[in-house]
Design an enzyme around this catalytic site. Structure first.
Site, PDB file in Angstrom:
ATOM      1  N   GLY A  15     -16.207   1.962  -0.842  1.00 31.86           N
ATOM      2  CA  GLY A  15     -15.634   0.621  -0.846  1.00 31.86           C
ATOM      3  C   GLY A  15     -15.880  -0.087   0.463  1.00 31.86           C
ATOM      4  N   ASP A  52       2.708  -0.630   1.684  1.00 29.11           N
ATOM      5  CA  ASP A  52       1.661  -1.099   0.777  1.00 29.11           C
ATOM      6  C   ASP A  52       1.617  -0.250  -0.497  1.00 29.11           C
ATOM      7  OD1 ASP A  52      -0.300  -2.894   0.023  1.00 29.11           O
ATOM      8  OD2 ASP A  52      -1.922  -1.901   1.119  1.00 29.11           O
TER       9      ASP A  52
END
Length: 339
Positions: free
Chosen positions: A14, A136
């Protein structure tokens, strides 16, 4: 890319505004296991933005080291600078994120949500005991490990150590907006902020809707039940989720352990009324939970019970085999020996 004559990058997993993530091989170990390399490569302009990115990157390494080795948190393997660039190497978790599961298999059932909550609350209880707030929690940051089906909480890049002197100090506003608790959005994250994000994660998995669409800003209330589309959720679980997503942090559960007790009253030996009174502040919420009778079947066996009741013997057989491995602590090996 070969780092430290040891970590061999294979391919990019990613790439974002702060860097790149690679799937790599640890050449120093005989089994040549996979690992993950995170390379800090901030795209943001300006000295202040780059400095903040470097701070957050170093912070993730510090959090992972502080948390030590936990079976449901990626282990930190290395943190170093090479040719002027920062790198973090951590354990590779082979599996799919809950966001991927939702896309492939559709909305989660009540039993899946209960199992998810028990798994994640256990992790958060450990994380919070180290005075760390993840900040998160969302479906993309929860991976189901292929080898044992246990959930793993990843990406501690936004995590923060909560010092006593910081409890009323405004900090950095960070985290995915859809899952971010109101106090966290104002830079005042606390342990209850992670519980809020976990609750909102469950709503998304139950409805497949953006959390923004599940909250009526005009009426200032959650309307997630309107989007269940036939997905049956008990009043008991609904009340627990409602409690997690309270806008005011002082109306949420005080800790992950409190919510775990509410989900598993049979294991604690406490009556549901005792548990609800210690966790919940609103009388009407207490009363509805007191009246709900929890299942006598432990949460980890409820899926098996459902399969048996449905007469799905093949799936029940597979589920039984998995539970035997869990009970015997042989999930990594995948087999039992006579002893």
């Amino acid at each position: 890319m070969l780092l430290r004559e040891r970590y061999w990058a294979q391919r990019i997993l990613g790439q974002g505004g702060f860097g790149r993530t690679f799937l790599a091989v640890d050449e120093d170990k005989p089994s040549k296991p996979f690992c993950v390399i995170k390379q800090l490569l901030p795209q943001a302009q300006g000295t202040e933005n780059i400095a903040k990115a470097e701070t957050l990157f170093a912070q993730e390494a510090e959090q992972l080291e502080q948390l030590g080795h936990h079976p449901q948190i990626p282990e930190l393997l290395a943190y170093f600078t090479d040719n002027g660039q920062q790198y973090l190497v951590q354990e590779f978790v082979d599996g799919a994120t809950l966001a991927q599961e939702l896309a492939e298999n559709g909305v989660f059932s009540e039993q899946q949500i209960r199992e998810l909550l028990i798994d994640l609350l256990g992790i958060l209880d450990f994380v919070h005991s180290k005075n760390v707030i993840h900040r998160d929690v969302k479906p993309d940051n929860i991976i189901r490990r292929s080898s044992n089906q246990k959930l793993v909480l990843v990406d501690f890049g936004a995590a923060k150590v909560l010092q006593q002197v910081q409890r009323t100090v405004t900090g950095t506003i960070i985290g995915a907006a859809e899952y971010c608790a109101p106090e966290q959005a104002m830079g005042k994250a606390k342990f209850a902020s992670d519980l809020y994000s976990l609750g909102v994660t469950c709503l998304h998995l139950l409805t497949r809707m953006s959390p923004f669409d599940l909250y009526d800003s005009n009426e200032m209330e959650w309307v997630w039940r309107d989007f269940l589309s036939g997905n049956s959720i008990s009043d008991e679980l609904g009340q627990i989720l409602d409690h997690l997503i309270q806008q005011a942090s002082n109306k949420r559960a005080r800790s992950a352990q409190d919510v775990l007790q509410l989900l598993q009253p049979a294991r604690t030996g406490a009556h549901p009324s005792q548990i609800s009174q210690t966790i919940l502040s609103e009388p009407e919420t207490q009363q509805s939970l007191v009246q709900s009778q929890p299942s006598q079947i432990p949460a980890r066996y409820q899926r098996l019970a459902t399969l048996l009741k449905a007469g799905d013997w093949r799936s029940a057989d597979a589920a039984t085999a998995k539970q035997m491995l869990v009970v015997a602590n042989r999930t990594e090996e995948g087999w039992l020996n006579p002893e």
